[in-house]
Design an enzyme around this catalytic site. Structure first.
Site, PDB file in Angstrom:
ATOM      1  N   ASP A   1      58.957  27.549  29.120  1.00  0.00           N
ATOM      2  CA  ASP A   1      58.517  27.554  27.726  1.00  0.00           C
ATOM      3  C   ASP A   1      59.296  28.537  26.862  1.00  0.00           C
ATOM      4  OD1 ASP A   1      57.534  29.845  28.859  1.00  0.00           O
ATOM      5  OD2 ASP A   1      55.589  29.736  27.883  1.00  0.00           O
ATOM      6  N   GLU A   2      60.454  28.986  27.310  1.00  0.00           N
ATOM      7  CA  GLU A   2      61.186  29.921  26.457  1.00  0.00           C
ATOM      8  C   GLU A   2      62.679  29.885  26.714  1.00  0.00           C
ATOM      9  OE1 GLU A   2      60.740  34.173  27.419  1.00  0.00           O
ATOM     10  OE2 GLU A   2      59.279  33.518  28.894  1.00  0.00           O
TER      11      GLU A   2
ATOM     12  N   ASP B   1      59.869  30.497  21.826  1.00  0.00           N
ATOM     13  CA  ASP B   1      58.784  30.530  22.813  1.00  0.00           C
ATOM     14  C   ASP B   1      57.714  29.520  22.378  1.00  0.00           C
ATOM     15  OD1 ASP B   1      57.619  33.088  24.858  1.00  0.00           O
ATOM     16  OD2 ASP B   1      56.319  31.449  24.209  1.00  0.00           O
TER      17      ASP B   1
END
Length: 350
Positions: free
Chosen positions: A108-109, A10
């Site tokens: 973002d992950e 993350d």
DNA sequence: TCTGGGGTCCTAGGACCC
DNA sequence: TCTGGGGTCCTAGGACCC
């Protein structure tokens, strides 16, 4: 320890971090990304930098409120194509790691499936590879399934690594409120509390059949599994196939004229039709280029905030802007109220 | 705290069909 | 004809997540 592991990678303060990369003078400053970067407009915080969070600024907070909490915060407009491009770079780095399977969860992950004898060292290696290629910092959660890896990330923030498995699950999670679980929000937390289930340990010990009767045949037992930390163990690299694509707009001033409302709905529908015909949005696009819509949904948020949806199955699958606009307008006519509107949305389902 | 925008999945009731 | 049961589709809304 050896065996298969799930890592949840993350990126830290992702949108703000991307902005700092291209505006290095902002490093360490309170930065908020959201809307058009104008705190007088109807818009909310997409990402706040850690410096901004120290002033109590959080994602989802109105920009106006953020400005009050910290007068010298730097507001920047959301530049989605830029974030998509950086995200794609990060995902390429992850996919290039030796022996990993990657499941992308958002900009973002991502989850990584890997077999290794030293998972903590591997996690550090992932963080270094991402940082070397992009300049971005990340946190890695390590687990024996996706649920535990995802929750572990929260304990590793920022820039850290945290391990959560069946061994330490109850020690780490048992005393926490059910809201700490991925998939339980404020509403479900409240519903569970009304039944005396306040902590993760309470939920883990609950009777799945009893919760099925109260909370639904699938969700009830699912929540008990969450309490026990049980979840999917295999990372699935299959590219995501979108189920729907839509656009919505909040108007800076409420729309009282329903001819204007009809015009906006038609315009949104045409835009959505164009995007699904082209295969999605943004630089990289999304999979499923040219897939036709089978249903169309319209969202109306009335003043002050009451939100209603109507939808209809189309006569036949289509990407035709005229057909989608006409269908959306028919759906719009089924709303019983003609009160002023604050938001309109059109969504195509495949 | 006057509350964005992009999504996903589940549920429940009614329609409809056999 | 006073009334079953199962399956599937459609639709609205709820809840959640990033």
């Amino acid at each position: 320890m050896s065996g298969r592991w799930v890592l949840h990678v993350d990126l830290d303060e992702f949108l703000a971090a991307v902005e700092v990369l291209r505006h290095p003078e902002l490093a360490g400053r309170p930065v908020v990304v959201g809307g058009r970067g104008d705190p007088t407009e109807r818009a909310v915080v997409a990402t706040a930098s850690y410096a901004a969070r120290e002033h109590g600024i959080r994602s989802g907070m109105p920009l106006r409120t953020a400005a009050k909490r910290c007068p010298d915060v730097v507001f920047l407009p959301a530049d989605n194509p830029a974030y998509e491009a950086v995200s794609a770079q990060v995902m390429d780095v992850l996919r290039g790691l030796d022996g990993v399977v990657v499941e992308v969860m958002g900009w973002d992950e991502a989850f990584l499936g890997v077999q290794t004898d030293d998972v903590a060292a591997f996690a550090r290696h992932v963080q270094e590879a991402v940082h070397a290629a992009t300049g971005l910092r990340s946190t890695v959660g390590i687990g024996d399934n996706l649920l535990r890896a995802k929750i572990a990330t929260g304990f590793g923030k920022p820039r850290g690594v945290f391990v959560l498995t069946a061994q330490n699950w109850m020690e780490v999670m048992g005393h926490r409120p059910t809201r700490a679980l991925w998939g339980i929000g404020v509403r479900t937390e409240r519903t569970l509390a009304e039944r005396g289930l306040r902590t993760v340990a309470d939920l883990a010990a609950a009777d799945p059949a009893a919760l099925a009767a109260d909370l639904g045949p699938a969700m009830g037992p699912h929540f008990v599994q969450l309490g026990r930390g049980i979840g999917r163990e295999h990372v699935d690299p299959t590219p995501w196939v979108p189920r729907s694509h839509g656009r919505e707009t909040t108007f800076q001033t409420d729309l009282g004229d329903w001819d204007a409302v009809r015009g906006e709905v038609a315009a949104l529908a045409r835009r959505v039709a164009g995007e699904i015909a082209a295969g999605g949005t943004g630089a990289g696009g999304i999979s499923g280029a040219g897939r036709p819509a089978r249903r169309v949904g319209v969202t109306v948020r009335f003043v002050p905030f009451t939100t209603r949806t109507r939808s209809a199955t189309l006569p036949g699958p289509t990407t035709d802007p005229d057909a989608l606009a006409a269908a959306a307008l028919e759906v719009l006519e089924r709303f019983p109220s003609r009160r002023a509107v604050r938001l309109l949305g059109v969504r195509a389902e495949f």
